[in-house]
Design a protein around this motif. Structure first.
Motif, mmCIF file in Angstrom:
data_model
loop_
_atom_site.group_PDB
_atom_site.id
_atom_site.type_symbol
_atom_site.label_atom_id
_atom_site.label_comp_id
_atom_site.label_asym_id
_atom_site.label_seq_id
_atom_site.Cartn_x
_atom_site.Cartn_y
_atom_site.Cartn_z
ATOM 1 N N ILE A 1 0.841 -1.206 0.000
ATOM 2 C CA ILE A 1 0.000 0.000 0.000
ATOM 3 C C ILE A 1 0.871 1.249 0.000
ATOM 4 N N ASN A 2 1.926 1.233 0.812
ATOM 5 C CA ASN A 2 2.817 2.405 0.873
ATOM 6 C C ASN A 2 3.651 2.575 -0.386
ATOM 7 N N SER A 3 3.783 1.509 -1.183
ATOM 8 C CA SER A 3 4.584 1.621 -2.401
ATOM 9 C C SER A 3 3.827 2.303 -3.542
ATOM 10 N N ILE A 4 2.514 2.474 -3.406
ATOM 11 C CA ILE A 4 1.747 3.180 -4.433
ATOM 12 C C ILE A 4 2.119 4.661 -4.340
ATOM 13 N N PRO A 5 2.565 5.258 -5.447
ATOM 14 C CA PRO A 5 3.034 6.643 -5.384
ATOM 15 C C PRO A 5 1.913 7.637 -5.081
ATOM 16 N N ILE A 6 2.265 8.661 -4.303
ATOM 17 C CA ILE A 6 1.346 9.740 -3.959
ATOM 18 C C ILE A 6 1.634 10.911 -4.883
ATOM 19 N N THR A 7 0.588 11.462 -5.455
ATOM 20 C CA THR A 7 0.748 12.630 -6.325
ATOM 21 C C THR A 7 -0.121 13.761 -5.811
ATOM 22 N N ILE A 8 0.175 14.956 -6.244
ATOM 23 C CA ILE A 8 -0.601 16.137 -5.872
ATOM 24 C C ILE A 8 -1.606 16.403 -6.991
ATOM 25 N N TYR A 9 -2.864 16.592 -6.613
ATOM 26 C CA TYR A 9 -3.918 16.792 -7.599
ATOM 27 C C TYR A 9 -3.885 18.227 -8.108
ATOM 28 N N HIS A 10 -3.912 18.380 -9.414
ATOM 29 C CA HIS A 10 -4.015 19.689 -10.068
ATOM 30 C C HIS A 10 -5.151 19.600 -11.067
ATOM 31 N N ARG A 11 -5.993 20.614 -11.055
ATOM 32 C CA ARG A 11 -7.095 20.646 -12.022
ATOM 33 C C ARG A 11 -6.526 20.934 -13.398
ATOM 34 N N GLU B 1 -13.451 13.409 -8.682
ATOM 35 C CA GLU B 1 -13.955 13.062 -7.351
ATOM 36 C C GLU B 1 -13.501 11.664 -6.962
ATOM 37 N N CYS B 2 -13.377 11.498 -5.659
ATOM 38 C CA CYS B 2 -12.994 10.193 -5.097
ATOM 39 C C CYS B 2 -14.253 9.338 -5.027
ATOM 40 N N SER B 3 -14.234 8.194 -5.682
ATOM 41 C CA SER B 3 -15.441 7.365 -5.696
ATOM 42 C C SER B 3 -15.629 6.584 -4.400
ATOM 43 N N ILE B 4 -14.688 6.659 -3.482
ATOM 44 C CA ILE B 4 -14.846 5.988 -2.187
ATOM 45 C C ILE B 4 -15.615 6.896 -1.228
ATOM 46 N N CYS B 5 -15.131 8.124 -1.045
ATOM 47 C CA CYS B 5 -15.798 9.045 -0.111
ATOM 48 C C CYS B 5 -16.742 10.001 -0.822
ATOM 49 N N LEU B 6 -16.727 9.989 -2.160
ATOM 50 C CA LEU B 6 -17.546 10.858 -2.993
ATOM 51 C C LEU B 6 -17.211 12.333 -2.799
ATOM 52 N N GLY B 7 -16.013 12.612 -2.290
ATOM 53 C CA GLY B 7 -15.563 13.992 -2.133
ATOM 54 C C GLY B 7 -14.887 14.477 -3.404
ATOM 55 N N VAL B 8 -15.073 15.739 -3.704
ATOM 56 C CA VAL B 8 -14.458 16.334 -4.890
ATOM 57 C C VAL B 8 -13.003 16.639 -4.572
ATOM 58 N N PHE B 9 -12.120 16.339 -5.525
ATOM 59 C CA PHE B 9 -10.702 16.638 -5.345
ATOM 60 C C PHE B 9 -10.504 18.144 -5.395
ATOM 61 N N GLU B 10 -9.781 18.661 -4.422
ATOM 62 C CA GLU B 10 -9.439 20.080 -4.379
ATOM 63 C C GLU B 10 -8.019 20.250 -4.890
ATOM 64 N N GLU B 11 -7.707 21.413 -5.339
ATOM 65 C CA GLU B 11 -6.360 21.728 -5.828
ATOM 66 C C GLU B 11 -5.354 21.474 -4.703
ATOM 67 N N GLY B 12 -4.342 20.674 -4.968
ATOM 68 C CA GLY B 12 -3.295 20.388 -3.994
ATOM 69 C C GLY B 12 -3.568 19.187 -3.106
ATOM 70 N N ASP B 13 -4.682 18.470 -3.287
ATOM 71 C CA ASP B 13 -4.960 17.262 -2.498
ATOM 72 C C ASP B 13 -3.944 16.175 -2.835
ATOM 73 N N LYS B 14 -3.582 15.384 -1.810
ATOM 74 C CA LYS B 14 -2.718 14.227 -2.043
ATOM 75 C C LYS B 14 -3.597 13.071 -2.485
ATOM 76 N N VAL B 15 -3.270 12.511 -3.649
ATOM 77 C CA VAL B 15 -4.064 11.420 -4.201
ATOM 78 C C VAL B 15 -3.142 10.287 -4.622
ATOM 79 N N LYS B 16 -3.741 9.102 -4.722
ATOM 80 C CA LYS B 16 -3.016 7.951 -5.245
ATOM 81 C C LYS B 16 -3.714 7.513 -6.520
ATOM 82 N N VAL B 17 -2.933 7.294 -7.550
ATOM 83 C CA VAL B 17 -3.444 6.797 -8.818
ATOM 84 C C VAL B 17 -3.013 5.334 -8.925
ATOM 85 N N LEU B 18 -3.982 4.457 -9.006
ATOM 86 C CA LEU B 18 -3.665 3.034 -9.098
ATOM 87 C C LEU B 18 -3.075 2.744 -10.467
ATOM 88 N N GLN B 19 -1.962 2.038 -10.486
ATOM 89 C CA GLN B 19 -1.220 1.833 -11.719
ATOM 90 C C GLN B 19 -1.929 0.869 -12.665
#
Length: 166
Positions: A87-97, A114-132
């Motif tokens: 889980i920790n090996s999945i890279p973290i990226t910063i979300y930019h619109r 938007e995150c389909s788990i929490c249904l929250g909209v991604f804000e500028e600068g949020d830390k996100v993980k993109v599944l490879q």
């Protein structure tokens, strides 16, 4: 056409006087005993029916759970989710619109914003993980909690496990 041996029936209200109705000792005892026996038989029948229903439902549940365990679940030695290192090996990226691309439909832009788990909209600068495996994007905390118990993408169910080459 009257019959000579026939008697006429005369109804008298005095014959049906309920004021003289009495229940004596033994008759009352028999009524109480009979009522108690009926209640006892009803109670025993209720308990028997309840036990039969429970045993049938528990045996059916056991059969279903046993068959589903043997068919659907992986072996008990293999965990269902991912380990912490994976889980920790999945890279973290910063979300930019990104500016709206004319080639994307509205459903594709909403899906990636938007995150389909929490249904929250991604804000500028949020830390996100993109599944490879499928390129779906989630909040880090959301997808980490998901991957502890699951080894697939929450949206498309693509496997996230990294198979080591043998």
């Amino acid at each position: 056409m009257a019959n000579d041996g026939s008697q006429t029936f005369h109804w008298q209200d005095d014959d049906l006087d309920d004021d003289n109705f009495q229940i004596h000792g033994r008759t009352l005892l028999y009524i109480v005993v009979l009522f108690s026996i009926i209640l006892l038989i009803t109670f025993i029948f209720f308990l028997y029916a309840r036990c039969v229903v429970r045993s049938r439902s528990s045996s059916a549940d056991n059969a279903v759970s046993t068959s589903s365990l043997t068919r659907n679940s992986p072996p008990s030695s293999q965990p269902q989710g991912l380990d912490a290192a994976t889980i920790n090996s999945i890279p973290i990226t910063i979300y930019h619109r990104s500016p709206t691309t004319t080639g994307l439909s509205s459903s594709e832009t909403n899906e990636s914003s938007e995150c389909s788990i929490c249904l929250g909209v991604f804000e500028e600068g949020d830390k996100v993980k993109v599944l490879q495996s499928c390129c779906h994007c989630y909040h880090c905390d959301c997808v980490d909690k998901w991957l502890i118990t699951h080894s697939s993408c929450p949206m498309c169910r693509a496997s996230v496990r990294v198979e080591s080459p043998v």
